[in-house]
Design an enzyme around this catalytic site. Structure first.
Site, PDB file in Angstrom:
ATOM      1  N   HIS A  33      -4.578  10.740 -26.946  1.00 52.04           N
ATOM      2  CA  HIS A  33      -4.811   9.397 -26.407  1.00 52.04           C
ATOM      3  C   HIS A  33      -5.601   8.549 -27.405  1.00 52.04           C
ATOM      4  CE1 HIS A  33      -4.088  10.786 -21.967  1.00 52.04           C
ATOM      5  NE2 HIS A  33      -2.982  10.629 -22.644  1.00 52.04           N
ATOM      6  N   HIS A  40      -4.415  16.273 -25.315  1.00 51.73           N
ATOM      7  CA  HIS A  40      -4.325  14.866 -24.931  1.00 51.73           C
ATOM      8  C   HIS A  40      -5.594  14.073 -25.212  1.00 51.73           C
ATOM      9  CE1 HIS A  40      -0.625  16.197 -23.180  1.00 51.73           C
ATOM     10  NE2 HIS A  40      -0.372  15.044 -22.602  1.00 51.73           N
ATOM     11  N   HIS A  98       4.116   9.041 -27.682  1.00 48.83           N
ATOM     12  CA  HIS A  98       3.150   9.876 -26.957  1.00 48.83           C
ATOM     13  C   HIS A  98       3.332  11.367 -27.305  1.00 48.83           C
ATOM     14  CE1 HIS A  98       0.585  11.368 -23.783  1.00 48.83           C
ATOM     15  NE2 HIS A  98       1.576  12.096 -23.325  1.00 48.83           N
ATOM     16  N   LYS A 142       1.130  11.458 -11.162  1.00 49.83           N
ATOM     17  CA  LYS A 142       0.243  10.559 -11.908  1.00 49.83           C
ATOM     18  C   LYS A 142       1.017   9.296 -12.259  1.00 49.83           C
ATOM     19  CE  LYS A 142      -3.083  13.651 -14.083  1.00 49.83           C
ATOM     20  NZ  LYS A 142      -3.608  14.131 -15.369  1.00 49.83           N
ATOM     21  N   ASN A 194      -3.748  18.629 -19.862  1.00 45.82           N
ATOM     22  CA  ASN A 194      -4.162  17.632 -20.849  1.00 45.82           C
ATOM     23  C   ASN A 194      -4.432  18.272 -22.206  1.00 45.82           C
ATOM     24  OD1 ASN A 194      -4.152  15.342 -19.121  1.00 45.82           O
ATOM     25  ND2 ASN A 194      -5.976  16.174 -18.142  1.00 45.82           N
ATOM     26  N   GLU A 214      -6.618  17.092 -10.019  1.00 45.33           N
ATOM     27  CA  GLU A 214      -7.284  17.450 -11.274  1.00 45.33           C
ATOM     28  C   GLU A 214      -8.774  17.728 -11.113  1.00 45.33           C
ATOM     29  OE1 GLU A 214      -5.497  15.580 -14.719  1.00 45.33           O
ATOM     30  OE2 GLU A 214      -7.440  15.624 -15.723  1.00 45.33           O
ATOM     31  N   ARG A 236       0.815  -1.239   0.000  1.00 45.42           N
ATOM     32  CA  ARG A 236       0.000   0.000   0.000  1.00 45.42           C
ATOM     33  C   ARG A 236       0.843   1.281   0.000  1.00 45.42           C
ATOM     34  NH1 ARG A 236      -3.378  -2.833   3.824  1.00 45.42           N
ATOM     35  NH2 ARG A 236      -5.060  -3.817   2.681  1.00 45.42           N
ATOM     36  N   GLU A 240       5.772  18.388 -25.284  1.00 46.12           N
ATOM     37  CA  GLU A 240       5.204  18.655 -23.954  1.00 46.12           C
ATOM     38  C   GLU A 240       5.733  19.987 -23.395  1.00 46.12           C
ATOM     39  OE1 GLU A 240       2.762  16.928 -22.597  1.00 46.12           O
ATOM     40  OE2 GLU A 240       3.004  14.771 -22.939  1.00 46.12           O
ATOM     41  N   LYS A 260       4.709  23.157 -14.271  1.00 46.49           N
ATOM     42  CA  LYS A 260       3.924  21.994 -13.836  1.00 46.49           C
ATOM     43  C   LYS A 260       3.735  22.019 -12.321  1.00 46.49           C
ATOM     44  CE  LYS A 260       2.736  17.282 -14.313  1.00 46.49           C
ATOM     45  NZ  LYS A 260       2.774  16.077 -15.101  1.00 46.49           N
ATOM     46  N   ARG A 310      -5.710  21.559 -13.300  1.00 43.31           N
ATOM     47  CA  ARG A 310      -4.777  20.547 -13.841  1.00 43.31           C
ATOM     48  C   ARG A 310      -5.263  19.965 -15.161  1.00 43.31           C
ATOM     49  NH1 ARG A 310      -1.198  15.965 -10.578  1.00 43.31           N
ATOM     50  NH2 ARG A 310      -0.149  15.209 -12.453  1.00 43.31           N
TER      51      ARG A 310
HETATM   52  P1  NAD Z   1       9.494   6.013 -22.896  1.00 44.21           P
HETATM   53  O1  NAD Z   1       9.546   5.855 -21.446  1.00 44.21           O
HETATM   54  O2  NAD Z   1       8.947   4.903 -23.702  1.00 44.21           O
HETATM   55  O3  NAD Z   1      10.965   6.348 -23.412  1.00 44.21           O
HETATM   56  C1  NAD Z   1      11.151   6.518 -24.788  1.00 44.21           C
HETATM   57  C2  NAD Z   1      12.273   5.631 -25.329  1.00 44.21           C
HETATM   58  O4  NAD Z   1      13.518   6.216 -24.995  1.00 44.21           O
HETATM   59  C3  NAD Z   1      12.301   4.215 -24.778  1.00 44.21           C
HETATM   60  O5  NAD Z   1      12.610   3.344 -25.824  1.00 44.21           O
HETATM   61  C4  NAD Z   1      13.442   4.233 -23.772  1.00 44.21           C
HETATM   62  O6  NAD Z   1      14.065   2.994 -23.639  1.00 44.21           O
HETATM   63  C5  NAD Z   1      14.376   5.250 -24.396  1.00 44.21           C
HETATM   64  N1  NAD Z   1      15.196   6.001 -23.455  1.00 44.21           N
HETATM   65  C6  NAD Z   1      14.819   6.562 -22.292  1.00 44.21           C
HETATM   66  N2  NAD Z   1      15.805   7.305 -21.790  1.00 44.21           N
HETATM   67  C7  NAD Z   1      16.850   7.174 -22.639  1.00 44.21           C
HETATM   68  C8  NAD Z   1      18.148   7.722 -22.669  1.00 44.21           C
HETATM   69  N3  NAD Z   1      18.565   8.611 -21.755  1.00 44.21           N
HETATM   70  N4  NAD Z   1      18.968   7.363 -23.671  1.00 44.21           N
HETATM   71  C9  NAD Z   1      18.547   6.508 -24.649  1.00 44.21           C
HETATM   72  N5  NAD Z   1      17.310   5.998 -24.686  1.00 44.21           N
HETATM   73  C10 NAD Z   1      16.483   6.338 -23.695  1.00 44.21           C
HETATM   74  O7  NAD Z   1       8.641   7.305 -23.329  1.00 44.21           O
HETATM   75  P2  NAD Z   1       8.491   8.773 -22.745  1.00 44.21           P
HETATM   76  O8  NAD Z   1       8.243   9.614 -23.926  1.00 44.21           O
HETATM   77  O9  NAD Z   1       9.561   9.138 -21.810  1.00 44.21           O
HETATM   78  O10 NAD Z   1       7.154   8.666 -21.891  1.00 44.21           O
HETATM   79  C11 NAD Z   1       5.923   8.429 -22.497  1.00 44.21           C
HETATM   80  C12 NAD Z   1       4.966   7.944 -21.454  1.00 44.21           C
HETATM   81  O11 NAD Z   1       4.806   8.920 -20.442  1.00 44.21           O
HETATM   82  C13 NAD Z   1       3.579   7.651 -21.983  1.00 44.21           C
HETATM   83  O12 NAD Z   1       3.138   6.408 -21.508  1.00 44.21           O
HETATM   84  C14 NAD Z   1       2.727   8.751 -21.396  1.00 44.21           C
HETATM   85  O13 NAD Z   1       1.395   8.356 -21.197  1.00 44.21           O
HETATM   86  C15 NAD Z   1       3.434   9.015 -20.116  1.00 44.21           C
HETATM   87  N6  NAD Z   1       3.184  10.339 -19.531  1.00 44.21           N
HETATM   88  C16 NAD Z   1       2.846  10.392 -18.242  1.00 44.21           C
HETATM   89  C17 NAD Z   1       2.650  11.611 -17.643  1.00 44.21           C
HETATM   90  C18 NAD Z   1       2.356  11.688 -16.180  1.00 44.21           C
HETATM   91  O14 NAD Z   1       2.023  12.769 -15.696  1.00 44.21           O
HETATM   92  N7  NAD Z   1       2.489  10.613 -15.444  1.00 44.21           N
HETATM   93  C19 NAD Z   1       2.786  12.784 -18.394  1.00 44.21           C
HETATM   94  C20 NAD Z   1       3.147  12.686 -19.721  1.00 44.21           C
HETATM   95  C21 NAD Z   1       3.348  11.450 -20.297  1.00 44.21           C
HETATM   96  N1  GLY Z   2       0.518  15.227 -17.863  1.00 47.92           N
HETATM   97  C1  GLY Z   2      -0.725  15.642 -17.301  1.00 47.92           C
HETATM   98  C2  GLY Z   2      -0.693  15.776 -15.819  1.00 47.92           C
HETATM   99  O1  GLY Z   2       0.277  15.472 -15.184  1.00 47.92           O
HETATM  100  O2  GLY Z   2      -1.676  16.182 -15.262  1.00 47.92           O
END
Ligand code: NAD
Ligand code: GLY
Length: 376
Positions: A255, A251, A269, A146, A248, A240, A124, A188, A230, A244
């Site tokens: 999505h 988004h 993404h 998130k 999005n 949110e 938990r 972003e 942010k 917040r």
């Molecule tokens: P990702 O985590 O898939 O990374 C992208 C690629 O880069 C992967 O293949 C990874 O192995 C590679 N990589 C990462 N760091 C590296 C480095 N330093 N050197 C070489 N390769 C590297 O994608 P992302 O774009 O970082 O994240 C996308 C995800 O984030 C989505 O699932 C999206 O929904 C989520 N997201 C979440 C929030 C949130 O608030 N939680 C906000 C925006 C996006």
């Molecule tokens: N990326 C959207 C949020 O964190 O609210």
């Protein structure tokens, strides 16, 4: 000389620092140790990031007296799944997790979202640290709490709000990031300008090319300013309830586009967010909220940086139907009683939420865009 900068996320007893600068992984152990309850950490990473950044992190944790167990998942969006959630949680339990264990996410948004949800769930709630290694994760996903996974019904539909104890955005890790991923993260960053800060958007118009080319000072400045933007939103509206939602921007479209593309790497993404933001601005224009020149200005900046700006730019989109994209949008978390909620804009830097958008307007706009895909 470049020094580390700190942005504070103020959330009462869940407040934490975001540290931004090069070389932070080398000192991670000493930064993390005072913030966690125990001396055991599970580092969750993917098999690409581990090749570059796991050894220096492990050395630093070892030197600080933190025992490390590593859990490696495949790279890419498909790891945000029930199967990987189960795998990571079970590995932690098999390898002796207790309530004082910590979870450290080393990677992009995929690893951060997955590891964060596991940290929120095992026992938990375990202490959680984010070490984002993509531009997207440094400016957005590692901040704000998130966490979650995707389901066959769509993106991020299962998860939890769970704040980290620390974010270490080591900008040195961006040196190994492929350009396509840098660009996805850049979308972003542009989002913050488009939703609340016209001056930041103008700064990006002047500095975006240098950022993408690798200028370290510009990158640090953009990461710090994005994290400040942010943090301000998250501090005001952690769960949110209103403000917040603006994060999005683009988004709702993004999505749906990602779900249509199938999470197989053809559409990242951030690439989907770029297209989605232009759709949101175009929708705002069609509804009479936003001047066409603002939509054009955003479109031309994103396109000049090398990002996709039309649904038709996405490989495979010739097979997509506007109605199916709309159905996907109805499952968006912002939807209320089946009506889709959009983040729209009155202009660059002035976004707002609305559920007063006729589906026909969205359908028509998507059909127009998709019709150009059919002809290419
Ligand atoms: P990702 O985590 O898939 O990374 C992208 C690629 O880069 C992967 O293949 C990874 O192995 C590679 N990589 C990462 N760091 C590296 C480095 N330093 N050197 C070489 N390769 C590297 O994608 P992302 O774009 O970082 O994240 C996308 C995800 O984030 C989505 O699932 C999206 O929904 C989520 N997201 C979440 C929030 C949130 O608030 N939680 C906000 C925006 C996006
Ligand atoms: N990326 C959207 C949020 O964190 O609210």
């Amino acid at each position: 000389m470049t020094t580390t900068q700190t942005v504070r996320v103020g959330l009462e007893d869940r407040s934490y620092d975001i540290r931004v600068g090069p070389g932070l992984i080398a000192g991670a152990g000493n930064e993390i140790r005072p913030l966690i309850r125990g001396r055991k950490a599970f580092v969750v990473t993917d098999s690409t990031v581990s090749g570059y950044w796991l050894d220096p992190l492990t050395r630093s944790l070892d030197a600080a007296g933190i025992a490390v167990t590593t859990i490696v998942v495949p790279p890419g969006e498909s790891s945000k799944s029930f199967a990987d959630f189960e795998h990571v949680c079970c590995r932690m339990l098999e390898d002796g997790a207790d309530r004082r264990s910590a979870v450290i996410a080393l990677g992009g948004g995929v690893v951060g979202d997955l590891a964060g949800y596991c940290a929120a769930s095992v026992m938990r709630g375990l202490d959680f640290i984010q070490i984002p290694t993509t531009l997207l994760a440094q400016v957005d996903s590692s901040v704000g709490g998130k966490t979650g996974i995707n389901t066959p019904q769509g993106k991020n539909l299962v998860g939890a709000f769970y704040q980290p104890k620390l974010v270490l955005a080591d900008t040195g890790t961006l040196a190994t990031l492929p350009k396509r991923e840098v660009l996805a993260g850049y979308a972003e960053i542009v989002k913050y300008g488009l939703i609340r800060d016209a001056a930041f958007f103008e700064w990006l118009e002047q500095n975006g090319a240098d950022l993408i080319a690798g200028d370290e000072a510009v990158r640090i400045s953009a990461v710090v300013d994005s994290c400040k933007a942010k943090a301000a939103v998250v501090t005001a509206d952690e769960r949110e309830a209103g403000l917040r939602e603006l994060l999005n921007f683009g988004h709702t479209f993004a999505h749906a586009l990602e779900a249509a593309a199938g999470f197989d790497g053809t559409l990242l993404h951030g690439e989907a967010v770029s297209v989605g933001m232009i759709q949101a601005l175009e929708l705002s224009r069609r509804l009479g909220h936003c001047a066409g020149q603002d939509t054009e200005r955003a479109r031309s900046h994103l396109a000049a940086m090398g990002l996709k700006v039309r649904v038709a730019d996405i490989p495979g989109s010739a097979r997509w139907k506007a109605e199916a994209l709309l159905a996907s949008m109805r499952r968006d978390k912002k939807a209320r009683d089946g009506s889709i909620r959009f983040v729209l804009a009155r202009g660059i830097g002035d976004a707002f939420s609305s559920d007063d958008v006729a589906p026909d307007t969205v359908r028509g706009m998507l059909q127009e865009d998709l019709s150009t895909a059919a002809s290419v």
